[in-house]
Design a protein around this motif. Structure first.
Motif, mmCIF file in Angstrom:
data_model
loop_
_atom_site.group_PDB
_atom_site.id
_atom_site.type_symbol
_atom_site.label_atom_id
_atom_site.label_comp_id
_atom_site.label_asym_id
_atom_site.label_seq_id
_atom_site.Cartn_x
_atom_site.Cartn_y
_atom_site.Cartn_z
ATOM 1 N N PRO A 25 -6.004 10.026 -6.767
ATOM 2 C CA PRO A 25 -4.944 9.267 -7.425
ATOM 3 C C PRO A 25 -4.796 7.907 -6.762
ATOM 4 C CG PRO A 25 -3.997 10.878 -5.941
ATOM 5 C CD PRO A 25 -5.478 11.089 -5.923
ATOM 6 N N GLU A 26 -4.351 6.939 -7.540
ATOM 7 C CA GLU A 26 -4.241 5.584 -7.016
ATOM 8 C C GLU A 26 -3.218 5.505 -5.894
ATOM 9 O OE1 GLU A 26 -5.643 2.723 -10.570
ATOM 10 O OE2 GLU A 26 -3.548 3.328 -10.624
ATOM 11 N N ALA A 27 -3.577 4.720 -4.890
ATOM 12 C CA ALA A 27 -2.695 4.511 -3.746
ATOM 13 C C ALA A 27 -1.888 3.227 -3.954
ATOM 14 C CB ALA A 27 -3.531 4.409 -2.472
ATOM 15 N N LYS A 28 -0.900 3.013 -3.116
ATOM 16 C CA LYS A 28 -0.137 1.766 -3.162
ATOM 17 C C LYS A 28 -1.053 0.601 -2.851
ATOM 18 C CE LYS A 28 4.092 3.885 -1.514
ATOM 19 N NZ LYS A 28 5.004 3.987 -0.382
ATOM 20 N N GLY A 29 -0.712 -0.559 -3.336
ATOM 21 C CA GLY A 29 -1.492 -1.756 -3.042
ATOM 22 C C GLY A 29 -1.951 -2.439 -4.312
ATOM 23 N N LEU A 30 -2.729 -3.481 -4.133
ATOM 24 C CA LEU A 30 -3.258 -4.232 -5.265
ATOM 25 C C LEU A 30 -4.151 -3.322 -6.100
ATOM 26 C CD1 LEU A 30 -3.254 -7.096 -6.460
ATOM 27 C CD2 LEU A 30 -5.330 -7.530 -5.149
#
Length: 130
Positions: free
Chosen positions: A73-78
């Motif tokens: 799953p996508e992590a925090k950040g750009l």
């Protein structure tokens, strides 16, 4: 009340792992011109400054030992870099012909504009958006 004088995006920084593949992708395929290139042994990378247009640059850092990007799953950040285009179908055909991995053309459900994701040699997500 103070309002910042923000105008345009100056640059976006991208980290790649393979000098030849990344340089070929961003210079030869994407068409960004090299402003300067610096081998930085003290930082363990090569930094290539690229001109995207008259206002925006790409800082391409080549770090062979960089950790993999967390994606799903996508992590925090750009999340990704989106590039505006005026002919998305033509650009998709060009990128595909160059061997670039391109996703399925779709319509943004909010803006009702055409969009597609494509991926650099390190599988970093980039987007074309009309």
């Amino acid at each position: 009340m103070y309002k910042p004088n923000f105008d345009t995006v100056h640059h976006v920084a991208i980290i790649g792992s393979d000098y030849e593949k990344s340089r070929k992708f961003y210079v030869d395929i994407m068409g960004f011109s090299v402003i300067r290139e610096n081998n930085r042994p003290d930082k363990g990378d090569v930094k290539i400054d690229l001109k995207m247009n008259d206002e925006t640059e790409i800082e391409l850092f080549i770090k062979t030992e960089a950790p993999e990007r967390v994606s799903y799953p996508e992590a925090k950040g750009l999340r990704h870099l989106a590039i505006k285009t005026n002919n998305i179908e033509e650009d998709i055909a060009y990128l595909s012909h160059q061997g670039v991995k391109v996703g399925e053309l779709r319509v943004d459900e909010i803006t009702d504009k055409k969009m597609v994701f494509f991926y650099d040699p390190d599988d970093l997500p980039l987007e074309l958006h009309e």
